[in-house]
Design an enzyme around this catalytic site. Structure first.
Site, short mmCIF file in Angstrom:
data_model
loop_
_atom_site.label_atom_id
_atom_site.label_comp_id
_atom_site.label_asym_id
_atom_site.label_seq_id
_atom_site.Cartn_x
_atom_site.Cartn_y
_atom_site.Cartn_z
N GLU A 134 0.83 -1.21 0.00
CA GLU A 134 0.00 0.00 0.00
C GLU A 134 0.86 1.26 0.00
O GLU A 134 1.78 1.40 0.81
CB GLU A 134 -0.90 -0.04 1.25
CG GLU A 134 -1.92 1.08 1.30
CD GLU A 134 -2.87 0.96 2.49
OE1 GLU A 134 -3.08 -0.16 3.01
OE2 GLU A 134 -3.39 2.01 2.91
N LYS A 146 -7.03 -1.23 11.82
CA LYS A 146 -6.42 -1.60 10.53
C LYS A 146 -5.22 -0.70 10.26
O LYS A 146 -4.18 -1.14 9.77
CB LYS A 146 -7.46 -1.49 9.42
CG LYS A 146 -7.03 -2.07 8.07
CD LYS A 146 -6.29 -1.12 7.17
CE LYS A 146 -5.98 -1.74 5.81
NZ LYS A 146 -5.17 -0.87 4.96
N ASP A 188 4.72 -14.86 11.52
CA ASP A 188 3.38 -15.37 11.23
C ASP A 188 2.43 -14.19 11.47
O ASP A 188 1.95 -13.97 12.59
CB ASP A 188 3.08 -16.55 12.17
CG ASP A 188 1.68 -17.10 11.98
OD1 ASP A 188 0.85 -16.44 11.32
OD2 ASP A 188 1.41 -18.19 12.51
N HIS A 192 -9.19 25.26 6.42
CA HIS A 192 -8.45 26.50 6.72
C HIS A 192 -8.06 27.21 5.44
O HIS A 192 -8.17 28.43 5.32
CB HIS A 192 -7.19 26.18 7.51
CG HIS A 192 -7.46 26.02 8.96
ND1 HIS A 192 -6.52 25.59 9.86
CD2 HIS A 192 -8.58 26.24 9.68
CE1 HIS A 192 -7.04 25.54 11.06
NE2 HIS A 192 -8.30 25.94 10.98
C1 MEV Z 1 -5.69 2.83 5.39
O1 MEV Z 1 -4.89 1.75 5.00
C2 MEV Z 1 -5.66 2.99 6.88
C3 MEV Z 1 -6.58 4.07 7.44
O2 MEV Z 1 -7.91 3.87 6.97
C4 MEV Z 1 -6.52 3.95 8.94
C5 MEV Z 1 -7.51 4.82 9.66
O3 MEV Z 1 -8.59 5.16 9.09
O4 MEV Z 1 -7.24 5.16 10.83
C6 MEV Z 1 -6.15 5.43 6.98
#
Ligand code: MEV
Length: 423
Positions: A83, A261, A277, A375
């Protein structure tokens, strides 16, 4: 001929033979077969010993996150991830923590839990007592399986016995608490569980089924803490915005899952780089997040009395630096060398710190880039008004300046002229 995925003896074929079978099955072009057969930094012979039915290897980006100051020590963090932005985000967040000393961590002993499931018991509570009465013998039986681990200060240290109501009646579940030292621990723990099972059956008269490690590694926790000066974030309003972003995760599992995540983006990237793992770590993280019966964020973000941002994280971290892919994958060995870690506990602490930094980066981006853009728009509107825009023209000029990234008085004047001439 109809194609079939039933290919007897596939396992015994050479890698090349397997590849051509699959090429035939899927209609792969010679170029695709060639690409699959390319050897990178994991040679096919090693890959073939790691898992079954290998037909090639696949490369991922191997990156490093910089700026990490963890427990007063400088670390470069190897990360393997598909990613974009994760590595840059981790580096940026780590940089923001430095002015207040970086990230501070702490970890429990590396204790994993092994489960032995006992069934067919009429009197589960008395069975529980019998198991506890034989604790020393059970621990000895377990430790006899792994004298090396015991020599290094690890081994089965304690046991707990739980009586559970299951859909098919009561069960008595023994937990072996095993200090696995520098291993991830699954092998050692599973072996011990299997070894003590017949004895548990003998003393209780019950029947044992499962004998397996638990990935809810809540005795093997890592904790990380950091303070981010409000100036690093653009002021106290930004600190409040991040705390507000966290608060949604604290009250809503739909947000908490995404929040966690983000933490796992960092944790898993290091896990992949170091040959861990990662499924075990993921399972542990999410099960721990739900331990109270409600799925919660693994981190907490608060504002301290100076108005600075304080983040803390606590999660299980079952990682090893001996055995498994850590030792067989040549690149994982390099990753460990880049980190310079000497123990699994140190690796766990670093991964906790990376998880916290990754979380900070995500929350900052989510909570502040919204604010920043707001802003900017506000600022642009003011400039447009100052340059003489009125009515609809204010937003038109402001929007154009934001789009161009040129929020200036002279540009506003130009745009006012352009838009009014067009009319
Ligand atoms: C993307 O891989 C992870 C996020 O969605 C985590 C979050 O929303 O805190 C940006």
């Amino acid at each position: 001929m109809d194609r079939t995925s039933r290919i007897p003896g596939f396992y015994n074929l050479s890698i090349e033979e397997r590849r051509s079978k699959i090429a035939e099955f899927a209609g792969l072009t010679p170029e695709e077969v060639e690409l699959l057969s390319k050897e990178g930094n994991l040679n096919l012979e090693i890959a073939d010993r790691m898992v079954e039915n290998v037909i090639g290897t696949m490369a991922y980006p191997f990156s490093v996150a910089l700026n990490f100051l963890i427990d007063g020590k400088e670390y470069v963090i190897p990360m393997v991830i598909e990613e974009t932005s994760v590595v840059a985000a981790a580096s940026n967040a780590a940089k923001m923590t430095r002015s207040k000393g970086g990230i501070f961590t702490e970890a429990t002993d590396p204790v994993m839990i092994g489960q032995v499931q006992l069934t067919k018991i009429n009197d589960p509570f008395s069975a529980r007592m019998k198991i506890l009465e034989h604790k020393e013998e059970i621990l000895k039986l377990a430790n006899d399986q792994d004298p090396v681990l015991v020599k290094f200060g690890g081994g089965a240290k304690d046991l707990e016995v739980r009586v559970l109501e299951s859909p098919i009646g009561p069960m008595v579940v023994t937990h072996l608490l095993v200090d696995v030292r520098d291993a991830m621990g699954a092998n050692a723990v599973n072996t011990m569980c299997e070894a003590v099972a017949p004895f548990i059956e003998k003393i209780t008269g019950g029947k044992v089924y499962l004998r397996i490690i638990s990935n809810l590694a809540d005795r093997r926790l890592v904790r990380a803490r950091t303070t981010v000066a409000k100036e690093e974030l653009g002021g106290e309003e930004a600190v409040d915005a991040i705390v507000t972003a966290w608060a949604l995760a604290a009250c809503d599992p739909y947000r908490a899952a995404t929040h966690n995540k983000g933490i796992m983006n960092g944790v898993v990237a290091v896990a992949l780089a170091t040959g861990q793992d990662h499924r075990a770590i993921e399972a542990g993280a999410h099960a721990y997040a739900a331990r109270t019966g409600r799925y919660l964020p693994l981190s907490v973000w608060e504002k301290d009395k100076n108005g600075d941002l304080v983040g803390t994280l606590e999660m299980p971290m079952a990682v090893g630096i001996v055995g498994g892919a850590t030792k067989t994958h040549p690149v994982a060995k390099i990753a460990i060398k880049i980190l310079g870690v000497k123990t699994a506990v140190e690796l766990a602490r670093i991964m906790g710190a990376v998880g916290l930094a990754q979380n900070l980066a995500a929350l900052r981006a989510l909570a502040l880039e919204g604010i920043q853009a707001g802003h900017m728009r506000l600022h642009a509107r003011n400039i447009a008004i100052m340059a003489g825009a009125t009515g609809d023209l204010i937003d038109k000029v402001a929007e154009q300046m934001v789009k161009e990234g040129k929020i200036r008085f002279d540009r506003a004047q130009e745009l006012i002229r352009e838009f009014t001439e067009k009319k």
